[in-house]
Design an enzyme around this catalytic site. Structure first.
Site, short mmCIF file in Angstrom:
data_model
loop_
_atom_site.label_atom_id
_atom_site.label_comp_id
_atom_site.label_asym_id
_atom_site.label_seq_id
_atom_site.Cartn_x
_atom_site.Cartn_y
_atom_site.Cartn_z
N VAL A 53 0.83 -1.20 0.00
CA VAL A 53 0.00 0.00 0.00
C VAL A 53 0.87 1.26 0.00
CG1 VAL A 53 -1.70 1.34 1.30
CG2 VAL A 53 -1.95 -1.14 1.12
N CYS A 54 1.88 1.27 0.87
CA CYS A 54 2.73 2.45 0.99
C CYS A 54 3.59 2.67 -0.26
CB CYS A 54 3.61 2.33 2.22
SG CYS A 54 2.67 2.37 3.76
N THR A 55 3.94 1.60 -0.94
CA THR A 55 4.69 1.74 -2.18
C THR A 55 3.89 2.54 -3.21
OG1 THR A 55 5.93 -0.31 -1.83
CG2 THR A 55 5.77 0.49 -4.10
N GLU B 138 1.43 4.59 -2.48
CA GLU B 138 1.22 5.94 -1.95
C GLU B 138 2.43 6.84 -2.23
OE1 GLU B 138 -1.82 5.41 1.81
OE2 GLU B 138 0.31 5.69 2.20
N PHE B 139 3.62 6.33 -1.93
CA PHE B 139 4.81 7.14 -2.15
C PHE B 139 5.01 7.41 -3.63
CE2 PHE B 139 5.44 6.64 2.20
CZ PHE B 139 6.52 7.39 2.62
#
Length: 227
Positions: free
Chosen positions: A50-52, A54-55
């Site tokens: 998920v954070c990949t 987002e960034f």
């Protein structure tokens, strides 16, 4: 005596200052954000799906934040070396190039200062855990927005841009934004503004639906907060 609970930073509070390491080297938060707004967001760990995404999205929208005089700062408890390796994956898989700093909060001191993990069982976990928290901080270092997300739900950064537009608009003018407001749509004159003051402050005119409910076109943009 038990451990003292960390009080989370709330809207209206001054954002804590801190010194840390990022993929670019030494980092002083207050110096980096001086004179600018800032979106500061944390995530639990590098190399997470998920954070990949987002960034990657924040990187693609970086110029949109920049156009709003807004710096972007990311953070997790992982090391600088981990960040550097993960950034390579982000750039490859999300077709972008990450250019904003990612803080390495390995000891959890920044998370503690902001109160991201207030419960001792979370704050003192091994390995450290950081919530997926996002702050919008204005150019006077005041927190204007505080949001927390679960780890499996991606944040909508188009919505963050919309909120940033609304916050800057309401910071510079005596107005509010109605539900589902989008840039370019009419806004609300605050009730404490008298009719005479409204005529002076909003030369484009306004429509009175009720004495407390007055709509006006978006005024010309100001570029700095009045302290």
């Amino acid at each position: 005596m038990g451990k003292v609970e960390t009080c989370p930073v709330q809207v209206g509070d001054e954002a804590p200052d801190f010194v840390a390491e990022t993929q670019f080297g030494d980092f002083h938060f207050r110096e980096f954000t001086k004179g600018s707004w800032c979106v500061f967001f944390s995530h639990p760990a590098d190399f997470t799906p998920v954070c990949t995404t987002e960034f990657g999205m924040v990187s693609k929208l970086y110029k949109d934040f920049e156009a709003r005089n807004c710096k972007v700062v990311g953070m997790s408890v992982d090391s600088v070396e981990s960040h550097k390796a993960w950034i390579k994956d982000i750039n490859e898989t999300q077709s972008t190039k990450v250019t904003f700093p990612i803080v390495a909060d390995e000891k959890g001191s920044v998370a503690t200062a902001f109160g991201m993990c207030s419960k001792p069982e979370v704050r003192d976990a091994v390995p450290k855990i950081e919530t997926r928290t996002l702050y919008i901080i204005d150019s006077n270092n005041k927190v204007q927005l505080h949001m927390a997300y679960p780890s499996n739900v991606g944040r909508n950064f188009y919505e963050i841009l919309r909120i940033l537009d609304a916050l800057q608009l309401t910071a510079f003018h005596n107005v509010g934004t109605p539900a589902n407001w989008k840039v370019g749509e009419d806004i609300l004159i605050l009730p404490e503004v008298t009719e005479e003051e409204a005529s002076e402050q909003f030369p484009k005119g306004f429509t009175e639906i009720k004495p407390y409910l007055r709509l006006t076109p978006v005024p010309d943009k100001k570029t700095s907060l009045v302290v």
